[in-house]
Design an enzyme around this catalytic site. Structure first.
Site: not given
Length: 278
Positions: A74, A123, A189
């Site tokens: 998004h 990782d 986000s």
């Protein structure tokens, strides 16, 4: 999968989640760390954080190879992302973005850079995340909201693996975690959930309620272990077999989320609230 642009859809929707003082909660695009602390830990985790420039707004991402970062789907607007600043400081290196590849169903996106970044990469966490595990959230939301020139981090404890969270995408499988020593506010986000210095999740949503003191006290993360094959296919990253099995899936509508009590404001350098879409 093409690199076509993605039209951002607001994830804000009233959700009947459990809170002592707020029975109605919105799960909204997750957001900056307020009342948190500067990113610390290994150079790997601090160097791998990415601030993505998206018009007049920003999101957070994580470098998983020298040329690929992962973030939330998004976060990718119509027209794409302008550029990426890599590292935990505003003095970090900056590159334009070559392309963004969107996951067909999950709130994940891969962002490609034209040149190899000199920063470290992380990782993927080598096991499926289980309830009770502790990690750290990190993000760049404080840069836009509070003028912070260093990425911020807070602590997260995973509570459960959920589906049917009251939001536009009820099919999304998410890791639900309570946030302490900081709160999520706009700009985080797509940011990482680190466990043992490895990437375990990508921030998708956070609480957004009428009582601002409760905002950002719960975050929902995309479990990257469950999308390892997709990540490896596009980035070429070698990912070792993931240990264990995913935790039991809980229906978050039938079993509403518990929102923890608000934390006292500590007077840190990033106090205050900046709530809104990322």
């Amino acid at each position: 999968m093409s690199s076509a642009s993605f039209t951002t859809k607001a994830l804000s929707v009233l959700a009947a989640l459990t809170a002592a003082s707020a029975p109605l909660v919105a799960a909204s695009p997750a957001h900056a760390l307020a009342n948190a602390r500067n990113v610390t830990g290994s150079s790997t985790t601090s160097d791998s954080i990415v601030r993505l420039h998206i018009g007049n707004t920003a999101c957070t991402g994580t470098m998983i190879t020298p040329t690929w970062a992962i973030t939330a789907r998004h976060c990718i607007p119509e027209g794409g992302i302008a550029g990426a600043a890599i590292g935990s400081s505003t003095l970090s290196q900056f590159q334009q973005v070559s392309q963004a590849i969107l996951h067909p169903t999950a709130d994940l996106a891969l962002v490609e850079l034209p040149n190899q970044a000199s920063s470290n990469t992380v990782d993927l966490y080598g096991a499926h995340v289980q309830p009770g595990e502790n990690g750290q959230a990190a993000g760049w939301g404080g840069y836009s909201a509070f003028g912070q020139n260093v990425a911020q981090q807070a602590d997260v404890q995973i509570q459960r693996r959920v589906v049917n969270v009251p939001s536009p995408d009820r099919t999304a499988v998410l890791l639900e975690g309570t946030v302490s020593n900081g709160r999520l506010v706009p700009g985080d986000s797509g940011g990482p959930l680190y466990i043992n210095g490895q990437l375990a999740g990508v921030l998708s949503m956070s609480t957004d309620v009428e009582n601002d003191a409760l905002d950002g006290t719960v975050g929902w993360y995309i479990p990257v272990a469950e999308h390892a094959e997709w990540i490896a296919y596009y980035t070429g990253k070698h990912i070792a077999p993931i240990a264990g099995a995913p935790a039991e899936l809980v229906d978050a509508t039938a079993n509403p989320t518990f929102i923890p009590a608000p934390q006292p404001f500590t007077g840190s350098s990033i106090g205050g609230w900046a709530l809104g879409s990322s």
